[in-house]
Design an enzyme around this catalytic site. Structure first.
Site, mmCIF file in Angstrom:
data_model
loop_
_atom_site.group_PDB
_atom_site.id
_atom_site.type_symbol
_atom_site.label_atom_id
_atom_site.label_comp_id
_atom_site.label_asym_id
_atom_site.label_seq_id
_atom_site.Cartn_x
_atom_site.Cartn_y
_atom_site.Cartn_z
ATOM 1 N N ASP A 11 48.323 47.371 28.930
ATOM 2 C CA ASP A 11 48.877 45.660 29.244
ATOM 3 C C ASP A 11 48.960 45.228 27.938
ATOM 4 O O ASP A 11 47.996 44.941 27.206
ATOM 5 C CB ASP A 11 47.957 45.231 30.166
ATOM 6 C CG ASP A 11 48.071 43.530 30.244
ATOM 7 O OD1 ASP A 11 49.299 43.145 29.577
ATOM 8 O OD2 ASP A 11 47.740 42.944 31.066
ATOM 9 N N GLN A 31 47.201 42.577 24.424
ATOM 10 C CA GLN A 31 45.686 42.630 24.880
ATOM 11 C C GLN A 31 44.935 43.729 25.037
ATOM 12 O O GLN A 31 43.568 43.736 24.883
ATOM 13 C CB GLN A 31 45.571 41.701 26.435
ATOM 14 C CG GLN A 31 46.083 42.301 27.373
ATOM 15 C CD GLN A 31 45.788 41.684 28.785
ATOM 16 O OE1 GLN A 31 45.983 40.641 28.800
ATOM 17 N NE2 GLN A 31 45.085 42.826 29.552
ATOM 18 N N TYR A 42 34.736 40.910 28.591
ATOM 19 C CA TYR A 42 36.093 41.068 29.514
ATOM 20 C C TYR A 42 37.279 40.960 28.378
ATOM 21 O O TYR A 42 37.417 39.901 27.951
ATOM 22 C CB TYR A 42 36.054 40.009 30.714
ATOM 23 C CG TYR A 42 37.412 40.200 31.334
ATOM 24 C CD1 TYR A 42 37.442 41.324 32.010
ATOM 25 C CD2 TYR A 42 38.237 39.117 31.310
ATOM 26 C CE1 TYR A 42 38.734 41.499 32.862
ATOM 27 C CE2 TYR A 42 39.385 39.243 32.152
ATOM 28 C CZ TYR A 42 39.602 40.459 32.620
ATOM 29 O OH TYR A 42 40.711 40.390 33.653
ATOM 30 N N LYS A 92 41.489 43.932 33.171
ATOM 31 C CA LYS A 92 41.064 44.993 34.112
ATOM 32 C C LYS A 92 41.772 46.000 33.709
ATOM 33 O O LYS A 92 42.611 46.424 33.040
ATOM 34 C CB LYS A 92 41.719 44.318 35.373
ATOM 35 C CG LYS A 92 40.894 44.831 36.669
ATOM 36 C CD LYS A 92 39.768 44.117 36.670
ATOM 37 C CE LYS A 92 38.853 44.806 37.897
ATOM 38 N NZ LYS A 92 37.487 44.594 37.458
ATOM 39 N N SER A 148 52.039 73.677 48.984
ATOM 40 C CA SER A 148 51.720 75.065 48.814
ATOM 41 C C SER A 148 50.291 75.460 48.303
ATOM 42 O O SER A 148 50.056 75.743 47.355
ATOM 43 C CB SER A 148 52.642 75.572 47.527
ATOM 44 O OG SER A 148 53.984 75.444 48.025
ATOM 45 N N ASP A 180 47.434 35.730 41.955
ATOM 46 C CA ASP A 180 47.509 36.976 41.300
ATOM 47 C C ASP A 180 47.537 38.326 41.751
ATOM 48 O O ASP A 180 47.029 39.334 41.203
ATOM 49 C CB ASP A 180 46.541 37.013 39.870
ATOM 50 C CG ASP A 180 46.920 35.722 38.898
ATOM 51 O OD1 ASP A 180 47.932 35.070 39.014
ATOM 52 O OD2 ASP A 180 46.191 35.713 37.944
ATOM 53 N N TYR A 218 34.891 37.148 35.015
ATOM 54 C CA TYR A 218 34.760 35.580 34.364
ATOM 55 C C TYR A 218 33.595 34.926 35.052
ATOM 56 O O TYR A 218 33.456 34.758 36.343
ATOM 57 C CB TYR A 218 35.995 34.719 34.684
ATOM 58 C CG TYR A 218 37.410 34.948 34.181
ATOM 59 C CD1 TYR A 218 38.035 34.105 33.364
ATOM 60 C CD2 TYR A 218 38.086 36.198 34.471
ATOM 61 C CE1 TYR A 218 39.126 34.154 32.912
ATOM 62 C CE2 TYR A 218 39.104 36.353 33.879
ATOM 63 C CZ TYR A 218 40.051 35.536 33.343
ATOM 64 O OH TYR A 218 40.933 35.606 32.809
HETATM 65 C C1 F6R Z 1 43.145 39.793 36.660
HETATM 66 C C2 F6R Z 1 44.342 39.077 35.884
HETATM 67 C C3 F6R Z 1 44.594 37.556 36.177
HETATM 68 C C4 F6R Z 1 43.909 36.716 35.234
HETATM 69 C C5 F6R Z 1 44.321 35.263 35.541
HETATM 70 C C6 F6R Z 1 43.473 34.323 34.684
HETATM 71 O O1 F6R Z 1 43.156 41.079 36.187
HETATM 72 O O2 F6R Z 1 45.089 39.652 34.990
HETATM 73 O O3 F6R Z 1 43.958 37.192 37.551
HETATM 74 O O4 F6R Z 1 42.467 36.954 35.263
HETATM 75 O O5 F6R Z 1 45.596 35.204 35.509
HETATM 76 O O6 F6R Z 1 44.003 34.659 33.219
HETATM 77 P P1 F6R Z 1 43.693 33.825 31.892
HETATM 78 O O7 F6R Z 1 42.232 33.864 31.700
HETATM 79 O O8 F6R Z 1 44.462 34.707 30.876
HETATM 80 O O9 F6R Z 1 44.462 32.526 31.915
HETATM 81 MG MG MG Z 2 47.381 40.808 31.635
HETATM 82 MG MG MG Z 3 47.296 44.395 34.911
#
Ligand code: F6R
Ligand code: MG
Ligand code: MG
Length: 377
Positions: A19, A101, A239, A242, A253, A297, A358
């Site tokens: 990512d 990231q 962290y 993910k 086969s 999300d 978090y």
């Molecule tokens: C989970 C993910 C999202 C972020 C959420 C908060 O893997 O990528 O759910 O954790 O959008 O993101 P921030 O802390 O970057 O605002």
């Molecule tokens: Mg991301």
């Molecule tokens: Mg992702």
């Protein structure tokens, strides 16, 4: 497209993902980033790789590459690293969210493992016809594959071939990784099935890394499945996103049929991830087109791309979840999402303390330190 010249030469399929910026937020990859990656990979055809296909699931770019250089090859990993760096430049320019990231280091040092990106690589002896499926996920973790891989390779209720196909009837071996203590163990099915389940049911610690067909042949002939098991948060010590996983599965086969490999995904099982990497939610099988998590999300997504290998070339993909046969799974996933979301900040929607990515809990406990009293008993 370059082609492996010697028919019996081994081919390696490498799926390397990262990512390096989302659009908007953590929901999808901007098409310009995919284009940047394609440019880098195109220039390496015949030099380093035989063929490639670039896709994305949610905010993760997935580089699907074939070559004759084996697993963990420095040139292939460097190529993926360079593609992600080019994409990062575009992400920075567009001010996309979380640009770069997953690239935890400033410089490449021989292998992407430990530097942030995840990798699933499979060296195989290409059969006269070699169907494979590449799975890519977003908003979940590597052990999300534990349940489906178990069903595919060890559950006769899922895979009719375990009962009916003489070449699958002996069963499969599972290489399980303890992602916390960095250990591995190989367990045979069906005879060690209950031991296997005792481990892989503990999804916060154990992840299936590889599956092999039993037998005396070379590993490159027996290899059946491989996943990425990198735990980004463990690598970085904090962290940083993910560990959205990928997997490669061989079909037909003597291996499970394409339809047996897809069948477990009719059940959108609960996986850890979703909002802030801190919630359990259903894994929804979707088309490439629909692989952009939105609600809370999520819910967590998985795509399945089918290819035939032709002397290392990727013939495909076929977007396997772009099919009404998976509409019902998507409906169930939406129902489960409605149900589990109503738990709000309570377990089991919320993950346990150790798994939260978090948390304000240490701060809250510190603030309340002086107000906690011993119970009288
Ligand atoms: C989970 C993910 C999202 C972020 C959420 C908060 O893997 O990528 O759910 O954790 O959008 O993101 P921030 O802390 O970057 O605002
Ligand atoms: Mg991301
Ligand atoms: Mg992702």
């Amino acid at each position: 497209m370059g082609v492996v010249s010697v028919a019996e030469e081994k081919v390696t399929v490498s799926v390397i993902k990262a990512d390096v910026g989302g659009f908007p937020g953590h929901s999808e990859v901007h098409p310009d980033l995919l284009e940047a990656c394609e440019g880098v990979l195109e220039d390496a055809v015949d030099e380093v790789i035989i063929d490639y296909y670039v896709t994305r699931c949610g905010d993760d770019i997935d580089l699907i590459m074939t070559h004759a250089r084996g697993e963990d090859d420095e040139k292939v990993h460097e190529l993926a690293w360079n593609a992600f760096q080019e994409a990062t430049k575009v992400a920075e320019d567009l001010k996309l969210y979380g640009a770069g990231q997953d690239l935890l280091s400033d410089a490449f040092s021989g292998n992407v493992r430990g530097l942030g990106p995840g990798a699933a690589e499979m060296e195989l002896v290409e059969r006269p016809s070699e169907p494979i499926i590449v799975f890519c996920c977003d908003k979940t973790e590597p052990s999300a594959f534990n349940l489906p891989l178990f069903r595919i390779f060890a559950d006769p209720n899922n895979t009719a071939g375990l009962v009916l196909d003489p070449s699958m009837h002996n069963g499969f071996e599972f290489e399980v990784h303890d992602v916390i203590d960095q250990k591995k163990v190989v367990l045979k099915c069906p005879e060690e099935m209950y031991d296997l389940l005792a481990l892989i049911g503990q999804t916060q610690r154990y992840a299936i890394k590889r599956v092999y067909k039993k037998g005396d042949e070379d590993e490159a002939e027996r290899i059946a499945a491989v996943t990425s098991t990198e735990r980004l948060n463990l690598i970085a010590g904090e962290y940083v996103g993910k560990d959205d996983p990928v997997a490669i599965v061989r079909c037909q086969s003597g291996f499970p049929a394409v339809g047996e490999v897809l069948e477990p995904f009719t059940f959108p099982h609960l996986v850890a991830g979703w909002m802030r990497g801190s919630h359990n939610g259903p894994l929804m099988p979707v088309s490439e087109e629909e692989a952009h998590p939105t609600r809370f999300d999520g819910p967590p997504r998985i795509i399945a791309l089918g290819f035939q290998l032709r002397n290392g070339e990727l013939v495909g993909p076929q977007d396997l979840f772009a099919d009404p046969a998976f509409d019902r799974a998507r409906e169930i996933a939406n129902e489960v999402a409605d149900y589990i979301r109503r738990h709000g900040p309570f377990q089991p929607h919320l993950l346990s303390e150790e798994e939260l990515e978090y948390t304000t809990l240490p701060d809250v406990l510190k603030k309340l330190e002086d107000r906690f009293e011993d119970l009288e008993e």
